[in-house]
Design an enzyme around this catalytic site. Structure first.
Site, PDB file in Angstrom:
ATOM      1  N   GLU A 286       4.315  11.446   4.572  1.00  0.00           N
ATOM      2  CA  GLU A 286       3.247  12.153   3.870  1.00  0.00           C
ATOM      3  C   GLU A 286       2.279  12.875   4.793  1.00  0.00           C
ATOM      4  O   GLU A 286       1.056  12.755   4.644  1.00  0.00           O
ATOM      5  CB  GLU A 286       2.495  11.143   2.998  1.00  0.00           C
ATOM      6  CG  GLU A 286       1.723  10.037   3.758  1.00  0.00           C
ATOM      7  CD  GLU A 286       2.519   8.787   4.094  1.00  0.00           C
ATOM      8  OE1 GLU A 286       3.749   8.887   4.246  1.00  0.00           O
ATOM      9  OE2 GLU A 286       1.917   7.710   4.225  1.00  0.00           O
ATOM     10  N   HIS A 310       6.441  10.675  -4.566  1.00  0.00           N
ATOM     11  CA  HIS A 310       5.893   9.577  -3.756  1.00  0.00           C
ATOM     12  C   HIS A 310       5.017  10.128  -2.623  1.00  0.00           C
ATOM     13  O   HIS A 310       3.864   9.733  -2.465  1.00  0.00           O
ATOM     14  CB  HIS A 310       7.045   8.733  -3.203  1.00  0.00           C
ATOM     15  CG  HIS A 310       6.614   7.617  -2.311  1.00  0.00           C
ATOM     16  ND1 HIS A 310       6.459   6.325  -2.752  1.00  0.00           N
ATOM     17  CD2 HIS A 310       6.280   7.603  -0.996  1.00  0.00           C
ATOM     18  CE1 HIS A 310       6.052   5.559  -1.750  1.00  0.00           C
ATOM     19  NE2 HIS A 310       5.938   6.317  -0.665  1.00  0.00           N
ATOM     20  N   GLU A 311       5.575  11.051  -1.852  1.00  0.00           N
ATOM     21  CA  GLU A 311       4.808  11.581  -0.712  1.00  0.00           C
ATOM     22  C   GLU A 311       3.573  12.326  -1.204  1.00  0.00           C
ATOM     23  O   GLU A 311       2.516  12.266  -0.580  1.00  0.00           O
ATOM     24  CB  GLU A 311       5.689  12.459   0.177  1.00  0.00           C
ATOM     25  CG  GLU A 311       6.969  11.797   0.702  1.00  0.00           C
ATOM     26  CD  GLU A 311       6.800  10.396   1.271  1.00  0.00           C
ATOM     27  OE1 GLU A 311       5.698  10.062   1.747  1.00  0.00           O
ATOM     28  OE2 GLU A 311       7.773   9.609   1.225  1.00  0.00           O
ATOM     29  N   HIS A 314       0.731  10.011  -1.953  1.00  0.00           N
ATOM     30  CA  HIS A 314       0.002   9.583  -0.746  1.00  0.00           C
ATOM     31  C   HIS A 314      -1.177  10.509  -0.434  1.00  0.00           C
ATOM     32  O   HIS A 314      -2.068  10.126   0.340  1.00  0.00           O
ATOM     33  CB  HIS A 314       0.933   9.563   0.466  1.00  0.00           C
ATOM     34  CG  HIS A 314       1.710   8.291   0.645  1.00  0.00           C
ATOM     35  ND1 HIS A 314       1.108   7.054   0.706  1.00  0.00           N
ATOM     36  CD2 HIS A 314       3.046   8.077   0.812  1.00  0.00           C
ATOM     37  CE1 HIS A 314       2.053   6.126   0.912  1.00  0.00           C
ATOM     38  NE2 HIS A 314       3.232   6.723   0.978  1.00  0.00           N
ATOM     39  N   GLU A 333       1.133   1.787   0.145  1.00  0.00           N
ATOM     40  CA  GLU A 333       2.444   1.978  -0.489  1.00  0.00           C
ATOM     41  C   GLU A 333       2.517   1.468  -1.927  1.00  0.00           C
ATOM     42  O   GLU A 333       3.183   2.075  -2.761  1.00  0.00           O
ATOM     43  CB  GLU A 333       3.541   1.347   0.375  1.00  0.00           C
ATOM     44  CG  GLU A 333       3.691   1.986   1.759  1.00  0.00           C
ATOM     45  CD  GLU A 333       4.077   3.454   1.747  1.00  0.00           C
ATOM     46  OE1 GLU A 333       4.515   3.963   0.683  1.00  0.00           O
ATOM     47  OE2 GLU A 333       3.922   4.109   2.795  1.00  0.00           O
ATOM     48  N   ASP A 390       6.245  -1.885  13.006  1.00  0.00           N
ATOM     49  CA  ASP A 390       7.474  -1.294  12.500  1.00  0.00           C
ATOM     50  C   ASP A 390       8.483  -2.361  12.072  1.00  0.00           C
ATOM     51  O   ASP A 390       9.297  -2.126  11.189  1.00  0.00           O
ATOM     52  CB  ASP A 390       8.070  -0.400  13.592  1.00  0.00           C
ATOM     53  CG  ASP A 390       9.107   0.539  13.018  1.00  0.00           C
ATOM     54  OD1 ASP A 390       8.758   1.262  12.065  1.00  0.00           O
ATOM     55  OD2 ASP A 390      10.257   0.519  13.496  1.00  0.00           O
ATOM     56  N   TYR A 398       5.702  -2.016  -1.136  1.00  0.00           N
ATOM     57  CA  TYR A 398       5.976  -0.972  -2.124  1.00  0.00           C
ATOM     58  C   TYR A 398       6.102  -1.544  -3.531  1.00  0.00           C
ATOM     59  O   TYR A 398       5.371  -1.176  -4.437  1.00  0.00           O
ATOM     60  CB  TYR A 398       7.303  -0.268  -1.777  1.00  0.00           C
ATOM     61  CG  TYR A 398       7.282   0.559  -0.518  1.00  0.00           C
ATOM     62  CD1 TYR A 398       7.370  -0.051   0.731  1.00  0.00           C
ATOM     63  CD2 TYR A 398       7.196   1.939  -0.573  1.00  0.00           C
ATOM     64  CE1 TYR A 398       7.372   0.701   1.892  1.00  0.00           C
ATOM     65  CE2 TYR A 398       7.197   2.707   0.592  1.00  0.00           C
ATOM     66  CZ  TYR A 398       7.292   2.086   1.815  1.00  0.00           C
ATOM     67  OH  TYR A 398       7.285   2.835   2.958  1.00  0.00           O
TER      68      TYR A 398
HETATM   69  N1  BES Z   1       4.766   6.503   4.790  1.00  0.00           N
HETATM   70  C1  BES Z   1       6.085   6.147   4.426  1.00  0.00           C
HETATM   71  C2  BES Z   1       7.047   6.135   5.584  1.00  0.00           C
HETATM   72  C3  BES Z   1       6.702   5.151   6.685  1.00  0.00           C
HETATM   73  C4  BES Z   1       6.248   3.878   6.392  1.00  0.00           C
HETATM   74  C5  BES Z   1       6.867   5.508   7.996  1.00  0.00           C
HETATM   75  C6  BES Z   1       5.935   2.992   7.424  1.00  0.00           C
HETATM   76  C7  BES Z   1       6.558   4.629   9.021  1.00  0.00           C
HETATM   77  C8  BES Z   1       6.080   3.364   8.734  1.00  0.00           C
HETATM   78  C9  BES Z   1       6.620   7.068   3.328  1.00  0.00           C
HETATM   79  O1  BES Z   1       5.674   7.434   2.387  1.00  0.00           O
HETATM   80  C10 BES Z   1       7.678   6.317   2.576  1.00  0.00           C
HETATM   81  O2  BES Z   1       7.335   5.344   1.970  1.00  0.00           O
HETATM   82  N2  BES Z   1       8.919   6.784   2.616  1.00  0.00           N
HETATM   83  C11 BES Z   1      10.025   6.179   1.929  1.00  0.00           C
HETATM   84  C12 BES Z   1      10.356   6.909   0.673  1.00  0.00           C
HETATM   85  C13 BES Z   1       9.698   6.418  -0.545  1.00  0.00           C
HETATM   86  C14 BES Z   1      10.199   7.197  -1.762  1.00  0.00           C
HETATM   87  C15 BES Z   1       9.832   4.948  -0.781  1.00  0.00           C
HETATM   88  C16 BES Z   1      11.247   6.306   2.808  1.00  0.00           C
HETATM   89  O3  BES Z   1      11.164   6.996   3.833  1.00  0.00           O
HETATM   90  O4  BES Z   1      12.274   5.749   2.489  1.00  0.00           O
HETATM   91 ZN    ZN Z   2       5.145   5.799   1.099  1.00  0.00          ZN
END
Ligand code: BES
Ligand code: ZN
Length: 618
Positions: A286, A310-311, A314, A333, A390, A398
């Site tokens: 996002e 989703h993005e 955010h 999330e 990470d 989520y």
């Molecule tokens: N912000 C996250 C991606 C993220 C989270 C990057 C933690 C690094 C550390 C992004 O908004 C996200 O949640 N992406 C998901 C997709 C979403 C539809 C659940 C993904 O990348 O799978």
């Molecule tokens: Zn997210």
């Protein structure tokens, strides 16, 4: 267009962040002036970062000017000079670099004379900088190299010396200069006001006027074109991908409008998408004004666009109201997943959003099963001090986070919850939020208003308890009940071919639910019949393939092997890679096969993916 709001004093968090050294100094940054040259040959970013300080004239209580200290996070950066003031040739600043920590990097500690308003650091990034992925032309859809960043959670410090804590916000402006003979054909983009055309001299200026945390710093450089979708939305993609992307995301403006109707004005001006090459390690990121997305959602049938919702969500939950530390990740999330499904329901109806909710709950039960029903990793409030965030961030934030909001919705009714959420976003815009502060606010604004609510919600079980609390609602989907009927027919030996007419109108969500409902131990002959009837192996839908391949692997269904190998060689999205490599490892001789594919595929993966996969495949 909505006017841009820019608060005078970006708020900083009062809670301490275990993943940043920045809190050790007395100063906070306020604004960044960044000058970087992008060198595809050396694989480096090199230049200067000038940080303007939040309290340049700090004085002691007695009225005497006093020294202050500034601490920045760095990791794998090569520092060339650290100067006082806004110029790289200013007086040298006294600084030390702390011990190297493999996860946190090194603290850059500066002692600043009274009245110092800015510091300027001249530096270059390492070719292996964890946030950066440098792609060869063959790893793109075209004939040019490509670079992109992924800063969340704590990788911004690998390409920018910064206060890399989500509780510290700053505005920025940047000049990006692309080096080399191809510079006239490459476009640079950031999480900022962006150009829409390639500049012949390879120089680009950026401005982000609203304060953001470091994890939302982003840069991408590649052969990119732009196509507008509406006044304030559009798509950047490689030329070969742009038409497919504009088709896929045609409803982007309607999503923004729906989101605004739900929870208030979009505060960031434009909302564009950048479609990355397939090695992008996430589904979406996002980055403000410019969401980064994986091309694996270009399914051709607009079935995977909830990721875009989703993005977008955010832009409120996360980018306006930001988790104070990674321990509070669920505040980013969980709200975003709830908000995402509300946007999807608004555009495509509640029967559509119900499918997403049921799939999400299935993922959640799977994750709880993997982590263990009593594991602290299944709490909403995390305790990640001493760990790489990470590794500690998972699906729980989520889906359990979303379910907490759905539980509240059931208790107080949707209108009251909506009013609460809208006020929450407005009240804490451009600020950070930790779990304790949120709970106090929720208690005051919502729970205290009605006797018995607090007990019925039982926040403690949600926030500091494992698994799924007993009061969580269970979603139902009418469309999936139709799928379940077909599954029952298949399980009672109706030939797959006879089921084709009933399934003709199914979306990929129905197919994923169908595949998840099959016995995981179906023999290869049955998979062959299913494949002949429904063409799973030949599908272009990544979610469907990700549900199909594990069945094929478990059964030893060889006709899917080549497609799986191709998928693993081209797609770098960690969410798909980890379960697929795991499924591969669980087959006879799977380790050798997995390692051979990984050897070939690894150069195509971002460090975010390889750091997880190296551990799995060592
Ligand atoms: N912000 C996250 C991606 C993220 C989270 C990057 C933690 C690094 C550390 C992004 O908004 C996200 O949640 N992406 C998901 C997709 C979403 C539809 C659940 C993904 O990348 O799978
Ligand atoms: Zn997210």
């Amino acid at each position: 267009m909505a006017p841009l709001s820019s608060p005078v004093h970006p708020a900083t968090s009062l809670v301490s962040d275990p993943h940043s050294y920045a809190g050790q100094g007395s100063q906070r940054v306020r604004h960044l002036r960044l000058h970087l040259a992008v060198d595809f040959v050396q694989r480096t970013l090199a230049g200067t970062a000038t940080w303007l300080l939040a309290e340049p004239t700090a004085t002691a209580t007695a009225g005497q000017p006093r020294e202050t200290s500034l601490v920045l996070d760095t990791r794998d950066l090569l520092l060339e000079s650290v100067s006082l003031g806004e110029a790289a040739d200013g007086p040298a600043a006294a600084y030390t670099l702390g011990e190297v920590d493999a996860v946190l990097g090194q603290a850059l500690r500066m002692q600043l004379p009274a009245g110092t308003a800015a510091v300027t650091i001249r530096y270059r990034t390492a070719p292996s900088a964890a946030a950066l992925q440098w792609l060869e032309p063959a790893q793109t859809a075209g004939e040019f190299p490509f670079l992109f960043t992924q800063s969340q959670a704590i990788l911004a410090r690998t390409w920018l010396p910064c206060q890399d804590s989500p509780g510290i916000r700053f505005t920025y402006d940047a000049t990006i200069e692309i080096l080399g003979p191809e510079r006239g054909q490459l476009l640079a983009l950031m999480s900022a006001e962006n150009p829409q055309h390639t500049a012949a001299d390879g120089r680009y200026q950026f401005r982000m006027g609203q304060p953001i945390p470091a994890y939302l710093m982003a840069l991408a450089v590649g052969r990119l074109d732009f196509a507008p979708l509406s006044e304030r939305t559009g798509i950047y993609a490689e030329p070969a991908t742009l038409a497919r992307a504009t088709y896929e995301f045609a409803d982007l403006e309607q999503m923004v409008a729906a989101a605004e109707q739900l929870y208030g004005a979009y505060k960031w001006g434009r909302h564009d998408l950048l479609v990355l090459p397939p090695s992008f390690p996430f589904g979406g990121m996002e980055n403000p004004r410019l969401t980064f997305v994986t091309p694996t959602i270009l399914s051709g049938d607009r079935s995977l666009t909830s990721l875009v919702a989703h993005e977008l969500a955010h832009s409120w939950s996360g980018n306006l109201v930001t988790n104070a530390t990674w321990n509070d990740f669920w505040l980013n999330e969980g709200f975003t997943v709830y908000f995402e499904r509300r946007i999807m329901a608004h555009l495509y109806g509640s029967t559509y959003a119900d499918m997403l909710q049921v799939l999400g709950e299935a993922d959640l039960h799977h994750t709880i099963g993997e982590l263990g029903a009593t594991s602290p990793a299944t709490h909403l409030q995390l305790h990640l001090a001493g760990r790489d965030p990470d590794d500690g961030l998972n699906d729980i934030a989520y889906e359990k986070g979303c379910l907490l909001l759905l539980t509240l919705e059931q208790l107080v009714g949707r209108p009251r919850l909506d009013t609460f959420i809208k006020e929450y976003f407005a009240r804490f815009s451009f600020q950070s939020m930790d779990t304790t502060t949120f709970i106090d606010y929720l208690q005051r604004e919502l729970l205290d208003s009605e006797p018995g609510l607090t007990e019925r919600l039982d926040l403690g079980a949600w926030v500091d308890g494992p698994g799924l609390p007993a009061n969580a609602p269970v979603a139902r989907s009418a469309r999936f009940e139709a799928v379940d009927a077909v599954l029952a027919q298949f399980n009672s030996r109706t030939p797959a071919a006879a089921l084709v007419p009933t399934t003709a109108e199914w979306s990929s969500h129905e197919w994923v639910h169908f595949l998840q409902g099959l016995s995981p131990t179906l023999p290869a002959a049955e998979l062959a019949a299913l494949d002949a009837a429904f063409h799973f192996t030949a599908s272009g839908n990544a979610e469907l393939l990700a549900a199909w391949f594990p069945l094929a692997l478990r059964a030893g269904y060889a006709p899917a092997d080549a497609a799986l190998t191709q998928f693993l060689l081209h797609v770098g999205r960690r969410k798909f890679l980890v379960p697929l490599y795991r499924a591969l490892l669980a087959t006879p001789n799977g380790r050798a096969r997995a390692q051979e594919i990984y050897r070939q595929a690894r150069p195509n993966y971002h460090s975010v993916a390889t750091s997880t996969l190296d551990a799995l495949l060592a």
